[in-house]
Design a protein around this motif. Structure first.
Motif, short mmCIF file in Angstrom:
data_model
loop_
_atom_site.label_atom_id
_atom_site.label_comp_id
_atom_site.label_asym_id
_atom_site.label_seq_id
_atom_site.Cartn_x
_atom_site.Cartn_y
_atom_site.Cartn_z
N GLU A 81 0.83 -1.21 0.00
CA GLU A 81 0.00 0.00 0.00
C GLU A 81 0.86 1.26 0.00
O GLU A 81 0.53 2.25 -0.67
CB GLU A 81 -0.92 0.02 1.22
CG GLU A 81 -2.01 -1.02 1.18
CD GLU A 81 -2.84 -0.97 2.46
OE1 GLU A 81 -3.33 0.12 2.81
OE2 GLU A 81 -2.95 -2.02 3.11
N VAL A 82 1.94 1.24 0.76
CA VAL A 82 2.83 2.40 0.82
C VAL A 82 3.45 2.64 -0.55
O VAL A 82 3.45 3.76 -1.06
CB VAL A 82 3.93 2.20 1.88
CG1 VAL A 82 5.02 3.26 1.75
CG2 VAL A 82 3.33 2.24 3.28
N LEU A 83 3.96 1.59 -1.18
CA LEU A 83 4.58 1.74 -2.49
C LEU A 83 3.58 2.24 -3.52
O LEU A 83 3.90 3.09 -4.35
CB LEU A 83 5.21 0.42 -2.94
CG LEU A 83 6.48 0.02 -2.20
CD1 LEU A 83 6.94 -1.37 -2.64
CD2 LEU A 83 7.58 1.05 -2.40
N GLU A 84 2.37 1.73 -3.45
CA GLU A 84 1.33 2.16 -4.38
C GLU A 84 1.00 3.64 -4.18
O GLU A 84 0.88 4.40 -5.15
CB GLU A 84 0.07 1.31 -4.19
CG GLU A 84 -1.03 1.61 -5.18
CD GLU A 84 -2.24 0.71 -4.97
OE1 GLU A 84 -3.36 1.25 -4.95
OE2 GLU A 84 -2.05 -0.51 -4.81
N ALA A 85 0.85 4.06 -2.94
CA ALA A 85 0.54 5.46 -2.65
C ALA A 85 1.66 6.38 -3.11
O ALA A 85 1.40 7.43 -3.71
CB ALA A 85 0.29 5.64 -1.15
N LEU A 86 2.90 6.00 -2.86
CA LEU A 86 4.03 6.82 -3.29
C LEU A 86 4.10 6.89 -4.81
O LEU A 86 4.36 7.95 -5.39
CB LEU A 86 5.34 6.28 -2.71
CG LEU A 86 5.48 6.40 -1.20
CD1 LEU A 86 6.77 5.73 -0.74
CD2 LEU A 86 5.42 7.84 -0.73
N GLU A 87 3.86 5.75 -5.45
CA GLU A 87 3.88 5.72 -6.91
C GLU A 87 2.81 6.66 -7.49
O GLU A 87 3.07 7.40 -8.43
CB GLU A 87 3.64 4.29 -7.40
CG GLU A 87 3.80 4.12 -8.89
CD GLU A 87 3.68 2.66 -9.30
OE1 GLU A 87 2.75 2.37 -10.08
OE2 GLU A 87 4.50 1.85 -8.84
#
Length: 133
Positions: free
Chosen positions: A54-60
């Protein structure tokens, strides 16, 4: 390339009181170039808010990329923490802030943070960007 400190991103991702200021600051930084987080920041965000995917998706979605901490930055962080302990016996400030500062100083062109006093003290010459409401 501009790095971002975890409290700033946590404020935005949790829709905190200063989220609008962070969003405006990030938008400006993205207009000027690449915006990144180091591994320390990534881990702190994950620990505070969400799972890793979820963190990687949000940052992306925000256009924020990952930038690994190089050996030279890790070594500088250790040197700065040692200096801090010598100047402040008994103070147990963790290595996290030193890792973020060294990464931003040696591998980036600046750091978006609210902790400007600390970074100014230990990382001379680091360009600091403080989100303003």
């Amino acid at each position: 390339m501009i790095a971002v400190d975890s409290p700033v991103l946590i404020e935005l991702l949790s829709n905190g009181a200063r989220a609008d200021a962070v969003e405006a600051c990030l938008r400006q930084a993205l207009v000027n170039g690449r915006v990144v987080v180091c591994g320390t920041t990534l881990a702190e965000i994950c620990a505070s808010l969400r799972g890793g995917a979820e963190v990687l998706e949000a940052l992306e979605e925000m256009g924020v990329h990952y930038s690994a901490i190089e050996a030279k930055s890790a070594l500088r962080a250790g040197e700065m923490q040692r200096r801090h302990r010598q100047r402040n016996p008994g103070d147990s400030r963790r290595i996290d802030d030193f890792m973020v500062g060294a990464h931003a100083l040696l591998q980036c062109d600046g750091l978006i943070t609210w902790n400007d006093r600390f970074y100014r003290d230990y990382f001379k010459g680091l360009k600091l960007i403080v989100p303003q409401a």
